[in-house]
Design a protein around this motif. Sequence first.
Motif, PDB file in Angstrom:
ATOM      1  N   GLY A 673       0.816  -1.214   0.000  1.00 33.49           N
ATOM      2  CA  GLY A 673       0.000   0.000   0.000  1.00 33.49           C
ATOM      3  C   GLY A 673       0.845   1.257   0.000  1.00 33.49           C
ATOM      4  O   GLY A 673       1.947   1.316  -0.553  1.00 33.49           O
ATOM      5  N   THR A 674       0.334   2.288   0.639  1.00 36.32           N
ATOM      6  CA  THR A 674       1.029   3.582   0.715  1.00 36.32           C
ATOM      7  C   THR A 674       2.393   3.404   1.375  1.00 36.32           C
ATOM      8  O   THR A 674       2.522   2.663   2.354  1.00 36.32           O
ATOM      9  CB  THR A 674       0.174   4.579   1.516  1.00 36.32           C
ATOM     10  OG1 THR A 674      -1.131   4.633   0.936  1.00 36.32           O
ATOM     11  CG2 THR A 674       0.775   5.957   1.507  1.00 36.32           C
ATOM     12  N   PRO A 675       3.447   4.045   0.823  1.00 34.82           N
ATOM     13  CA  PRO A 675       3.441   5.092  -0.215  1.00 34.82           C
ATOM     14  C   PRO A 675       3.726   4.565  -1.615  1.00 34.82           C
ATOM     15  O   PRO A 675       4.017   5.360  -2.511  1.00 34.82           O
ATOM     16  CB  PRO A 675       4.572   6.005   0.245  1.00 34.82           C
ATOM     17  CG  PRO A 675       5.579   5.040   0.794  1.00 34.82           C
ATOM     18  CD  PRO A 675       4.789   3.926   1.442  1.00 34.82           C
ATOM     19  N   LEU A 718       9.002   6.100  -7.709  1.00 37.38           N
ATOM     20  CA  LEU A 718       9.224   5.566  -6.358  1.00 37.38           C
ATOM     21  C   LEU A 718       9.323   6.728  -5.372  1.00 37.38           C
ATOM     22  O   LEU A 718      10.021   7.714  -5.614  1.00 37.38           O
ATOM     23  CB  LEU A 718      10.504   4.739  -6.323  1.00 37.38           C
ATOM     24  CG  LEU A 718      10.451   3.427  -7.119  1.00 37.38           C
ATOM     25  CD1 LEU A 718      11.823   2.754  -7.127  1.00 37.38           C
ATOM     26  CD2 LEU A 718       9.407   2.489  -6.512  1.00 37.38           C
ATOM     27  N   PRO A 719       8.630   6.624  -4.258  1.00 42.50           N
ATOM     28  CA  PRO A 719       8.575   7.750  -3.317  1.00 42.50           C
ATOM     29  C   PRO A 719       9.913   7.945  -2.592  1.00 42.50           C
ATOM     30  O   PRO A 719      10.635   6.991  -2.315  1.00 42.50           O
ATOM     31  CB  PRO A 719       7.473   7.336  -2.341  1.00 42.50           C
ATOM     32  CG  PRO A 719       7.498   5.840  -2.374  1.00 42.50           C
ATOM     33  CD  PRO A 719       7.846   5.466  -3.776  1.00 42.50           C
ATOM     34  N   TRP A 720      10.229   9.167  -2.318  1.00 41.40           N
ATOM     35  CA  TRP A 720      11.450   9.506  -1.562  1.00 41.40           C
ATOM     36  C   TRP A 720      11.061   9.771  -0.119  1.00 41.40           C
ATOM     37  O   TRP A 720      10.025  10.390   0.131  1.00 41.40           O
ATOM     38  CB  TRP A 720      12.104  10.745  -2.194  1.00 41.40           C
ATOM     39  CG  TRP A 720      13.435  11.063  -1.576  1.00 41.40           C
ATOM     40  CD1 TRP A 720      13.693  12.010  -0.629  1.00 41.40           C
ATOM     41  CD2 TRP A 720      14.663  10.421  -1.827  1.00 41.40           C
ATOM     42  NE1 TRP A 720      14.997  12.004  -0.287  1.00 41.40           N
ATOM     43  CE2 TRP A 720      15.646  11.018  -1.003  1.00 41.40           C
ATOM     44  CE3 TRP A 720      15.057   9.367  -2.656  1.00 41.40           C
ATOM     45  CZ2 TRP A 720      16.974  10.630  -1.001  1.00 41.40           C
ATOM     46  CZ3 TRP A 720      16.377   8.979  -2.655  1.00 41.40           C
ATOM     47  CH2 TRP A 720      17.314   9.612  -1.826  1.00 41.40           C
ATOM     48  N   PRO A 721      11.802   9.273   0.880  1.00 40.90           N
ATOM     49  CA  PRO A 721      13.094   8.568   0.777  1.00 40.90           C
ATOM     50  C   PRO A 721      12.955   7.050   0.721  1.00 40.90           C
ATOM     51  O   PRO A 721      13.945   6.333   0.733  1.00 40.90           O
ATOM     52  CB  PRO A 721      13.805   9.002   2.047  1.00 40.90           C
ATOM     53  CG  PRO A 721      12.686   9.127   3.043  1.00 40.90           C
ATOM     54  CD  PRO A 721      11.492   9.612   2.282  1.00 40.90           C
ATOM     55  N   PHE A 726      13.379   0.078  -1.597  1.00 43.66           N
ATOM     56  CA  PHE A 726      12.505  -0.712  -2.476  1.00 43.66           C
ATOM     57  C   PHE A 726      13.128  -2.046  -2.875  1.00 43.66           C
ATOM     58  O   PHE A 726      12.487  -3.101  -2.784  1.00 43.66           O
ATOM     59  CB  PHE A 726      12.144   0.102  -3.723  1.00 43.66           C
ATOM     60  CG  PHE A 726      11.308  -0.662  -4.710  1.00 43.66           C
ATOM     61  CD1 PHE A 726       9.958  -0.887  -4.471  1.00 43.66           C
ATOM     62  CD2 PHE A 726      11.872  -1.194  -5.870  1.00 43.66           C
ATOM     63  CE1 PHE A 726       9.184  -1.603  -5.381  1.00 43.66           C
ATOM     64  CE2 PHE A 726      11.102  -1.912  -6.766  1.00 43.66           C
ATOM     65  CZ  PHE A 726       9.746  -2.116  -6.526  1.00 43.66           C
ATOM     66  N   ASP A 727      14.405  -2.025  -3.336  1.00 45.98           N
ATOM     67  CA  ASP A 727      15.013  -3.261  -3.828  1.00 45.98           C
ATOM     68  C   ASP A 727      15.181  -4.302  -2.732  1.00 45.98           C
ATOM     69  O   ASP A 727      15.216  -5.507  -3.019  1.00 45.98           O
ATOM     70  CB  ASP A 727      16.365  -2.959  -4.480  1.00 45.98           C
ATOM     71  CG  ASP A 727      16.190  -2.266  -5.824  1.00 45.98           C
ATOM     72  OD1 ASP A 727      15.150  -2.504  -6.469  1.00 45.98           O
ATOM     73  OD2 ASP A 727      17.060  -1.470  -6.221  1.00 45.98           O
TER      74      ASP A 727
END
Length: 837
Positions: A673-675, A718-721, A726-727
């Motif tokens: 979900g978010t973000p 992709l949202p910062w930070p 993510f990976d």
Amino acid sequence: MADPFDLERIGAGLPVATALGALRTALEESGRAVVQAPPGTGKTTLIPPLLANTAPGRVIVTQPRRVAARAAATRLAALAGVPLGDLVGYRIRGESRVSARTRVEFCTTGILVRRLLAEPDLPGVSAIVLDEVHERQLDSDLAFAMVAEVAGLRDDLRVVAMSATLAADRFAAALGGSAPAPVVDIAATLHDLTVRWAPPPPGVTALGPRGVTDDFLAHVAATTQQALASGTGDGLVFLSGVREVERVAGLLADPVSDIDVLPLHGRLPPREQDRALAVGPRRRVVVATSVAESSLTVPGVRLVVDAGLAREPRFDAARGMTGLVTRTESRSSAEQRAGRAAREGPGTVVRCFAAETWPRLEAAPAPEILTADLTRALLDLACWGAPRGEGLALLDPPPPAAATRAEDTLRELGAIDGTGAVTDLGLRLARVPADPRLARALFLGAESVGVERSAEIVAALESDQRAPGADLGALLRLLRSDRSPGARAWRTESDRLARMLEAERSRGNVAPISGNSAEIGPVVAAAFPDRIARRRQPGSPAYLLSSGTAAELPRDHALGDQEWLAIAEVDRVASGALIRSATHLNEDQALASGAHLITDTDEVTWRGGRVAGVRVRRLGAIELTRTPFRPDAAAGAEAVRAALAAEGLDTLVWSEDATGLRRRMAFAHRHLGTPWPAIDDEALLDRLDEWLGPEILRLAEGTPARSLDLAAALRRLLPWPQAGEFDAMVPQRLEVPTGSKIRIAYPTDPADRPVLAVKLQECFGLTETPRVAGVPILFHLLSPAGRPLAVTDDLASFWVNAYPGVRAENRGRYSKHPWPEDPLTAPARRGTTRSGR
């Protein structure tokens, strides 16, 4: 002073005579009344002279059709024993029989609307009778609403609305103002009516691609002959249009028969109409359109044959045209037609359709204001000071979409301004009793081809005469030579229009040229610039109209090989649109007549990885020229965006890495979900510039789509930070006990589970199933040869329960590879036992 009319003499035997007292009381109390009475009760005959006897001025009686106005006036004059045009007269388009002595004047509703616009206070008029208001024609609705408003301002004006259906309460509420007008009911004296059904034989349908079929008309004629042979009295056959009437009348005509066959429709000369409405020396059968449905009395009829069809005006928004459409009649129409057979004695109605279709018929036809072109009506309302009918007692308001289309047309003509208020030109157009487009053509034509020629052309355009071979020029030649049945009416109308033009010239509104030109096309194009048409291909009968409608010439057309046409009449048919009347137009005339429709449009496209621009000149929808040009970067980028929106993101070239990343991002959005952003097509298109902006500019500059790094582009979302995590959270690969990093196959549907296809031997010692975003990975365990051995999302259970069987089945087949009894403690291996890896 004695009453001008002997009501006892006129009303002898008429059911309405019993209700005159109630009507007098209603009018004395409120000055308005609604009379509800079936056809044949005598309301049209007796109520107008009643009003004339009780008021000093003239009584105006409206009828929805010209033939009905003439017939009603003729009948009342005969019953009153006075010459037509004396105490009783009529006024219809192109014909008038009134005098200073006239007390009852019959007219069409269109004539009354014109009079109201010219003299809103109706000087000299003491009463108005609005007859057949239930038919809900456009002019009828306008006249009703306008008269209701005038009655609110004139206490001395008496108004009676008469309806043959059960909708009297609606009319009473609209007419009465603060309180409903009184309703006077009159019962009909109907005799026994026998209803018979005569559906067509198998394989015969009423309607085909080009209208009513000849086979069905032959069935109607045969049914009529059989019914006449088995009964007595005169017959009345109801059909949908003039062609159908003439066809069936021709089939019924028999020189040796003792029955006269008489057609009845609005195109016939008055003498032939009168003949059909009068009792003759022999038995007769009248073959009629719906003109005889409710507003005419056809004496002597004991048999009605009803084809079950009606013609109604319809505006086709998709094709931008209005036409009469043949369709199944309503129940109310069928009942009124049937009632004609039982007015004077027991009668029979034969309906040429199956009894089981009766419940499926519509209750009543739709009001014209809901289905027809509203251009003329909205001009009249603007002239009245009530744009779109605001503040008027309209039974139904104009539909917003149809009203907008009509107002757009009126603005193009210059008849109304931006607020919907009528202009000086609009007032001049409204004085011409014709469609505003024809009125405009009349004025413009006078300045290009002369007064006489312009009046002749417009009179032909507004007539209901069919052009032979679809050639309007041929029709004009027939009319001038007096070889057409409508020549007399056409000449009367053209003379009237010419006089109107001369009157406008005296006011300084027209500057006609001297002499006459032979040109027809520019006048037709001035009336209908949306019907300027160009042939689609050399030698083809198919044309494209400037409105965008495709239409074809009929097979028997006589227009020759024409590149351009000015089309006067086009009909809807099942296969599209058929040109009924047209004339030639050269290209210069087409461009001049449609100058206000000419546009230059720059069209920039991105196809096959290339941006291309072309400048297109069009007359409406007709393409005139195409000129290539080189678009700038902004236009090219917009073309790329438009192509992606129209054709989808698959237009781009997605690498394996980009596809995998997109699936990983979708998986994260679904399970975390978010973000983490949505990554479906709709979401990506909504944020196109945000993630693909630089690449769009490169595509616009000519960079091949296969050269783009879409994976890098996607990472911009992709949202910062959190992007740095993510990976790790949704890894591309998973390290197994051997140290191999195996690619995880993320599903197309993020609701499904990720899959890891790996050799079984590389997973020895892996007891707990790894998870991604909390979802266990589905392991596809493979043999040393890469073939599937097992599928599991619970490795601990697999080693204990399933592995022994897999080991027993495969250790002999793959003997060089390790198959330990205890896979939980055995070292994981990539290769064979001997290789040691």
